[in-house]
Write an enzyme that holds these catalytic residues in place. Structure first.
Site, short mmCIF file in Angstrom:
data_model
loop_
_atom_site.label_atom_id
_atom_site.label_comp_id
_atom_site.label_asym_id
_atom_site.label_seq_id
_atom_site.Cartn_x
_atom_site.Cartn_y
_atom_site.Cartn_z
N LYS A 160 12.58 55.59 -59.01
CA LYS A 160 11.79 56.83 -58.97
C LYS A 160 10.31 56.54 -58.85
O LYS A 160 9.49 57.45 -58.88
CB LYS A 160 12.02 57.62 -60.27
CG LYS A 160 13.46 57.98 -60.55
CD LYS A 160 13.54 58.68 -61.92
CE LYS A 160 14.91 58.54 -62.53
NZ LYS A 160 14.89 58.82 -63.97
N ARG A 182 13.53 39.21 -63.28
CA ARG A 182 13.46 38.71 -61.89
C ARG A 182 12.93 39.84 -61.02
O ARG A 182 13.32 41.00 -61.18
CB ARG A 182 14.83 38.29 -61.40
CG ARG A 182 14.85 37.97 -59.91
CD ARG A 182 16.14 37.34 -59.47
NE ARG A 182 16.28 35.99 -60.00
CZ ARG A 182 17.27 35.16 -59.66
NH1 ARG A 182 18.19 35.54 -58.80
NH2 ARG A 182 17.33 33.95 -60.16
N ARG A 223 24.02 33.53 -61.50
CA ARG A 223 23.83 32.50 -62.51
C ARG A 223 22.75 32.83 -63.53
O ARG A 223 22.97 32.70 -64.74
CB ARG A 223 23.44 31.15 -61.86
CG ARG A 223 24.57 30.31 -61.40
CD ARG A 223 24.14 29.55 -60.17
NE ARG A 223 23.88 30.52 -59.13
CZ ARG A 223 24.84 31.01 -58.34
NH1 ARG A 223 26.04 30.57 -58.44
NH2 ARG A 223 24.58 31.96 -57.45
N THR A 224 21.57 33.20 -63.06
CA THR A 224 20.44 33.32 -63.98
C THR A 224 20.69 34.45 -64.98
O THR A 224 20.58 34.27 -66.20
CB THR A 224 19.14 33.55 -63.20
OG1 THR A 224 19.06 32.56 -62.18
CG2 THR A 224 17.93 33.45 -64.10
N HIS A 228 10.41 29.63 -60.39
CA HIS A 228 11.69 29.89 -61.06
C HIS A 228 11.82 28.85 -62.18
O HIS A 228 12.61 27.92 -62.12
CB HIS A 228 12.84 29.75 -60.04
CG HIS A 228 14.15 30.31 -60.49
ND1 HIS A 228 14.44 30.63 -61.80
CD2 HIS A 228 15.29 30.59 -59.79
CE1 HIS A 228 15.68 31.09 -61.87
NE2 HIS A 228 16.22 31.08 -60.67
#
Ligand code: CP
Length: 312
Positions: free
Chosen positions: A81, A102, A52-53, A130
């Site tokens: 890396k 995120r 969703r986000t 959030h």
């Protein structure tokens, strides 16, 4: 200097009202907004899974006439890396006008904001915050209940690791007459700093229960959450707690006729699919609203509006 969104409290109540008004206008007249972000680029840097986000951010920018780039899996970026968040963001902020990020580590978006030349939006950091889910939740509450004041809000499930719960409590604690009902197993109780700072110190009424059935009849809003498997150190503990609460049509019969059920999603097992047809279940509408409030947010942080073009 860029304005970032790391925590929902970075926005005042007035600014949240303005974002909701813009989102409502976008819902009513989407054509007005089709070119607001022409030639602007959003980077989505997702070091943790999302449906969703990430996709609503990308859909939001595309619907504003802008472009998107980014990665949905840190394994496909140079983080694999060993590149730091600071270096990643310093580079990407030269390629994009705004970043949504995120990350599994709490505080990573703050580090990103300190190394970015463009606005950084926290799209979820570990068990911390959030804020754009909270904006989505607030738009949903405004649409479904018509107000924020005087609501009894039950939060059920994983209140310990559920970052959406923490951000929503912070946001709602600024409105009048809010009462929280905290429903969780002992092991997944709300962190004491959230309870102390945003409920106790503000003198807000609250109660705690381990039983959803006992309290569901009191609620105006039931906010269900998933037990956050990815934050457990011990798989056995997760398996023991994962089905602590399952909302069923039988339990819904104990609720008020106008109680709404929210869930940030994804759902695993905590809401039976039979509940989806109940008109009080608004979690799919909630996910839909997420795109429009994110459109409003992108415009705000870029200083753009449909009426005036660039405002800063
Ligand atoms: N609500 C939410 O954050 O969903 P995603 O994990 O799918 O982005």
């Amino acid at each position: 200097m860029s304005r970032h969104l790391l925590n929902i409290l970075d926005l005042s109540v007035t600014e949240i009202d303005e974002l909701i008004a813009t989102a409502d206008d976008i819902l009513a007249c989407p054509e007005k907004y089709r070119e607001v972000c022409k030639y602007k680029t959003l980077a989505t840097l997702f070091f943790e899974p999302s449906t969703r986000t990430r996709l609503s951010f990308e859909s939001a920018m595309l619907s504003l006439g802008g472009n998107v780039l980014g990665f949905s899996d840190s394994a496909s970026s140079s983080a694999k890396k060993g590149e730091s968040v600071a270096d990643t963001v310093a580079i990407v902020s030269g390629y994009a006008d705004i970043i949504a990020m995120r990350h599994p580590k709490e505080g990573a978006p703050l580090v990103a904001s300190e190394h970015s030349r463009v606005p950084v939006i926290n799209a979820g950091d570990g068990g911390h915050h959030h804020p754009t889910q909270t904006l989505t939740d607030l738009l949903t509450i405004r649409h479904e209940k018509g107000r924020f004041d005087g609501l009894t809000v039950g939060l059920c499930g994983d209140l310990k690791f559920g970052r959406t719960v923490h951000s929503l409590i912070e946001a709602l604690s600024r409105y009048e007459g809010i009462r929280f009902v905290l429903i969780s197993p002992e092991e997944l109780k709300l962190p004491s700093f959230v309870k102390q700072t945003y409920i106790k110190e503000k003198g807000l009424p609250y109660s705690q229960s381990t039983s959803l059935e006992e309290v569901i009849g009191e609620l105006d809003i039931l906010y269900m959450t998933r037990v956050q498997r990815e934050r457990f150190f011990n798989e056995e503990e997760y398996l023991r707690l994962k089905d602590s609460y399952i909302l069923t049509p039988e339990k819904m019969r104990l609720a008020k006729e106008d109680m709404i059920v929210m869930h940030p999603l994804p759902r695993v097992n905590e809401i039976a699919v039979e509940v989806d047809d109940d008109p009080r279940a608004c979690y799919f509408r909630q996910a839909y609203y997420g795109k429009f409030i994110r459109m409003a947010l992108i415009m705000k942080l870029l200083g753009l509006s449909a009426e005036k073009g660039e405002t800063v």
